[in-house]
Design a protein around this motif. Sequence first.
Motif, PDB file in Angstrom:
ATOM      1  N   GLU A  65       0.821  -1.229   0.000  1.00  0.00           N
ATOM      2  CA  GLU A  65       0.000   0.000   0.000  1.00  0.00           C
ATOM      3  C   GLU A  65       0.848   1.270   0.000  1.00  0.00           C
ATOM      4  N   ASN A  66       2.162   1.157   0.187  1.00  0.00           N
ATOM      5  CA  ASN A  66       3.015   2.349   0.127  1.00  0.00           C
ATOM      6  C   ASN A  66       3.383   2.738  -1.301  1.00  0.00           C
ATOM      7  N   ASN A  67       3.104   1.862  -2.250  1.00  0.00           N
ATOM      8  CA  ASN A  67       3.357   2.229  -3.640  1.00  0.00           C
ATOM      9  C   ASN A  67       2.193   3.098  -4.135  1.00  0.00           C
ATOM     10  N   LEU A  68       2.513   4.181  -4.818  1.00  0.00           N
ATOM     11  CA  LEU A  68       1.455   5.090  -5.271  1.00  0.00           C
ATOM     12  C   LEU A  68       0.527   4.427  -6.295  1.00  0.00           C
ATOM     13  N   VAL A  69       1.021   3.397  -6.970  1.00  0.00           N
ATOM     14  CA  VAL A  69       0.173   2.641  -7.905  1.00  0.00           C
ATOM     15  C   VAL A  69      -0.925   1.928  -7.109  1.00  0.00           C
ATOM     16  N   GLU A  91       7.514  -1.594 -14.629  1.00  0.00           N
ATOM     17  CA  GLU A  91       8.920  -1.576 -15.041  1.00  0.00           C
ATOM     18  C   GLU A  91       9.419  -0.140 -14.873  1.00  0.00           C
ATOM     19  N   LYS A  92      10.230   0.073 -13.831  1.00  0.00           N
ATOM     20  CA  LYS A  92      10.701   1.440 -13.538  1.00  0.00           C
ATOM     21  C   LYS A  92      11.926   1.769 -14.365  1.00  0.00           C
ATOM     22  N   ARG A  93      11.891   2.944 -14.988  1.00  0.00           N
ATOM     23  CA  ARG A  93      13.074   3.468 -15.682  1.00  0.00           C
ATOM     24  C   ARG A  93      13.338   4.897 -15.217  1.00  0.00           C
ATOM     25  N   VAL A  96      14.281   7.038  -9.203  1.00  0.00           N
ATOM     26  CA  VAL A  96      13.399   7.116  -8.026  1.00  0.00           C
ATOM     27  C   VAL A  96      13.899   8.209  -7.071  1.00  0.00           C
ATOM     28  N   ALA A  97      12.950   8.888  -6.436  1.00  0.00           N
ATOM     29  CA  ALA A  97      13.252   9.974  -5.496  1.00  0.00           C
ATOM     30  C   ALA A  97      14.223  10.968  -6.131  1.00  0.00           C
ATOM     31  N   ALA A  98      13.834  11.472  -7.279  1.00  0.00           N
ATOM     32  CA  ALA A  98      14.753  12.244  -8.110  1.00  0.00           C
ATOM     33  C   ALA A  98      14.242  13.624  -8.493  1.00  0.00           C
ATOM     34  N   GLY A  99      12.978  13.937  -8.149  1.00  0.00           N
ATOM     35  CA  GLY A  99      12.403  15.215  -8.570  1.00  0.00           C
ATOM     36  C   GLY A  99      11.798  15.142  -9.959  1.00  0.00           C
ATOM     37  N   MET A 100      11.448  13.908 -10.388  1.00  0.00           N
ATOM     38  CA  MET A 100      10.885  13.726 -11.732  1.00  0.00           C
ATOM     39  C   MET A 100       9.478  13.147 -11.683  1.00  0.00           C
ATOM     40  N   ALA A 101       8.863  13.189 -10.504  1.00  0.00           N
ATOM     41  CA  ALA A 101       7.473  12.735 -10.315  1.00  0.00           C
ATOM     42  C   ALA A 101       7.253  11.289 -10.716  1.00  0.00           C
ATOM     43  N   GLY A 102       8.256  10.442 -10.506  1.00  0.00           N
ATOM     44  CA  GLY A 102       8.153   9.032 -10.909  1.00  0.00           C
ATOM     45  C   GLY A 102       6.938   8.328 -10.307  1.00  0.00           C
ATOM     46  N   GLY A 103       6.783   8.431  -9.000  1.00  0.00           N
ATOM     47  CA  GLY A 103       5.654   7.763  -8.340  1.00  0.00           C
ATOM     48  C   GLY A 103       4.330   8.367  -8.773  1.00  0.00           C
ATOM     49  N   SER A 104       4.297   9.690  -8.898  1.00  0.00           N
ATOM     50  CA  SER A 104       3.045  10.379  -9.277  1.00  0.00           C
ATOM     51  C   SER A 104       2.590   9.983 -10.676  1.00  0.00           C
ATOM     52  N   THR A 105       3.532   9.852 -11.600  1.00  0.00           N
ATOM     53  CA  THR A 105       3.138   9.510 -12.972  1.00  0.00           C
ATOM     54  C   THR A 105       2.668   8.057 -13.048  1.00  0.00           C
ATOM     55  N   ASP A 106       3.254   7.183 -12.226  1.00  0.00           N
ATOM     56  CA  ASP A 106       2.761   5.795 -12.177  1.00  0.00           C
ATOM     57  C   ASP A 106       1.323   5.787 -11.657  1.00  0.00           C
ATOM     58  N   ALA A 107       1.070   6.595 -10.618  1.00  0.00           N
ATOM     59  CA  ALA A 107      -0.288   6.665 -10.053  1.00  0.00           C
ATOM     60  C   ALA A 107      -1.264   7.202 -11.103  1.00  0.00           C
ATOM     61  N   ALA A 136       0.144  15.920  -4.980  1.00  0.00           N
ATOM     62  CA  ALA A 136      -0.051  17.212  -5.657  1.00  0.00           C
ATOM     63  C   ALA A 136       0.345  17.178  -7.135  1.00  0.00           C
ATOM     64  N   ASP A 137       1.309  16.307  -7.516  1.00  0.00           N
ATOM     65  CA  ASP A 137       1.760  16.260  -8.918  1.00  0.00           C
ATOM     66  C   ASP A 137       0.916  15.334  -9.792  1.00  0.00           C
ATOM     67  N   VAL A 138       0.037  14.535  -9.183  1.00  0.00           N
ATOM     68  CA  VAL A 138      -0.699  13.525  -9.970  1.00  0.00           C
ATOM     69  C   VAL A 138      -1.618  14.168 -11.024  1.00  0.00           C
TER      70      VAL A 138
HETATM   71  P1  ATP Z   1       8.497  14.223  -6.983  1.00  0.00           P
HETATM   72  O1  ATP Z   1       9.135  14.785  -8.209  1.00  0.00           O
HETATM   73  O2  ATP Z   1       6.986  14.133  -7.081  1.00  0.00           O
HETATM   74  O3  ATP Z   1       9.009  14.828  -5.712  1.00  0.00           O
HETATM   75  P2  ATP Z   1      10.262  12.071  -6.758  1.00  0.00           P
HETATM   76  O4  ATP Z   1      10.876  11.837  -8.080  1.00  0.00           O
HETATM   77  O5  ATP Z   1      11.061  12.906  -5.818  1.00  0.00           O
HETATM   78  O6  ATP Z   1       8.856  12.678  -6.941  1.00  0.00           O
HETATM   79  P3  ATP Z   1       9.411   9.342  -6.478  1.00  0.00           P
HETATM   80  O7  ATP Z   1      10.282   8.667  -7.486  1.00  0.00           O
HETATM   81  O8  ATP Z   1       7.984   9.519  -6.809  1.00  0.00           O
HETATM   82  O9  ATP Z   1      10.027  10.743  -6.013  1.00  0.00           O
HETATM   83  O10 ATP Z   1       9.570   8.471  -5.132  1.00  0.00           O
HETATM   84  C1  ATP Z   1       9.622   8.986  -3.849  1.00  0.00           C
HETATM   85  C2  ATP Z   1       9.371   7.832  -2.863  1.00  0.00           C
HETATM   86  O11 ATP Z   1       8.060   7.312  -3.089  1.00  0.00           O
HETATM   87  C3  ATP Z   1      10.342   6.683  -3.049  1.00  0.00           C
HETATM   88  O12 ATP Z   1      11.261   6.682  -2.012  1.00  0.00           O
HETATM   89  C4  ATP Z   1       9.476   5.421  -3.054  1.00  0.00           C
HETATM   90  O13 ATP Z   1       9.759   4.556  -1.974  1.00  0.00           O
HETATM   91  C5  ATP Z   1       8.034   5.895  -2.957  1.00  0.00           C
HETATM   92  N1  ATP Z   1       7.197   5.340  -4.045  1.00  0.00           N
HETATM   93  C6  ATP Z   1       5.958   4.875  -3.906  1.00  0.00           C
HETATM   94  N2  ATP Z   1       5.473   4.446  -5.082  1.00  0.00           N
HETATM   95  C7  ATP Z   1       6.419   4.652  -6.015  1.00  0.00           C
HETATM   96  C8  ATP Z   1       6.499   4.409  -7.413  1.00  0.00           C
HETATM   97  N3  ATP Z   1       5.501   3.861  -8.096  1.00  0.00           N
HETATM   98  N4  ATP Z   1       7.631   4.784  -8.039  1.00  0.00           N
HETATM   99  C9  ATP Z   1       8.636   5.368  -7.349  1.00  0.00           C
HETATM  100  N5  ATP Z   1       8.616   5.589  -6.027  1.00  0.00           N
HETATM  101  C10 ATP Z   1       7.529   5.252  -5.347  1.00  0.00           C
END
Ligand code: ATP
Length: 286
Positions: A65-69, A91-93, A96-107, A136-138
């Motif tokens: 449940e901690n995954n945004l998906v 499939e993550k490319r 992660v945690a990079a400022g590129m909204a990775g989790g938000s775009t998956d959601a 907020a970015d979703v």
């Molecule tokens: P933002 O640009 O919105 O600040 P971000 O690039 O900094 O996003 P994310 O890659 O979205 O950060 O991930 C931040 C944290 O969210 C990670 O440490 C990870 O454990 C958690 N997380 C939950 N779901 C996902 C997902 N689908 N992809 C990546 N991280 C996820």
Amino acid sequence: MDEITLKALAKINLGLDVIRRREDGYHEVSMVMQTIHLYDRLEIAKSHEPGIHIRSNLNFLPVNENNLVYKAGKLLMDEFGITDGVDVNLEKRIPVAAGMAGGSTDAASMLYGMNRIFDLGLSRRQLMERGVQIGADVPYCIMAKTALSEGIGEVLTEVAPLPDCFVVVAKPTISVSTKMVYENLHANELQHHPDVVGMVDALKQGDLSGVASRMENVLETVTTKLYPQIEEIKQTMKESGAENAIMSGSGPTVFGLYTEKATAEQAAEKIRQQYGLSEVYVTQPC
Ligand code: ATP
């Protein structure tokens, strides 16, 4: 339709300004967002086994449940009383945690995909309204393209697209917490603010150098002091022919805009070698 495969696009911030810190602790922002052709792939399929089951190529990523998906799937399952299950292969490319909204775009992709495979009949606007409950970015990730993001990030206006160019994206190996960056930003004391209005105007004119000259991110006032490598990578990009280079979101990813593909590829290779980074990509806006 029982399954769907989607590309979840990453974003960069062409400009990021923080207008002020509100009494309630939220920050009022003014950001120019741009999607790029760097993406995660989501295969979403109906399943007879109830619940949401996520598999990912990254073993450190939560698949519960901690995954945004998961959060996105659960939100629609609860609202529409869906009793079938859903299997997701993620499939993550996107770094992660990079400022590129990775989790938000998956959601965002999960909301879009569930809407399609379960035939929920939600409009884009209705998906965006649900997206903001996840992050907020979703809503922006559902909207995509080039947009001005205001309020606390939820007020979105589509703006003219970024002219054709090449984007070099480099993710340093350091981890930066978004919460820490905002906590250390003295938003109400910022002496200088990026020219976001001028950037929107330059986009309208199709003026890439006008956009590039206005690229600024006020969150760098926090991160570059703590992590000098961010500034060093920016400089390397500029010396390697970038029109300009800044940090995306709360970092640590740095990106540069280039007019020529060959120059962008040479710069990417230089950054890989000089900083020993593996997550360096040459991509394009979309
Ligand atoms: P933002 O640009 O919105 O600040 P971000 O690039 O900094 O996003 P994310 O890659 O979205 O950060 O991930 C931040 C944290 O969210 C990670 O440490 C990870 O454990 C958690 N997380 C939950 N779901 C996902 C997902 N689908 N992809 C990546 N991280 C996820």
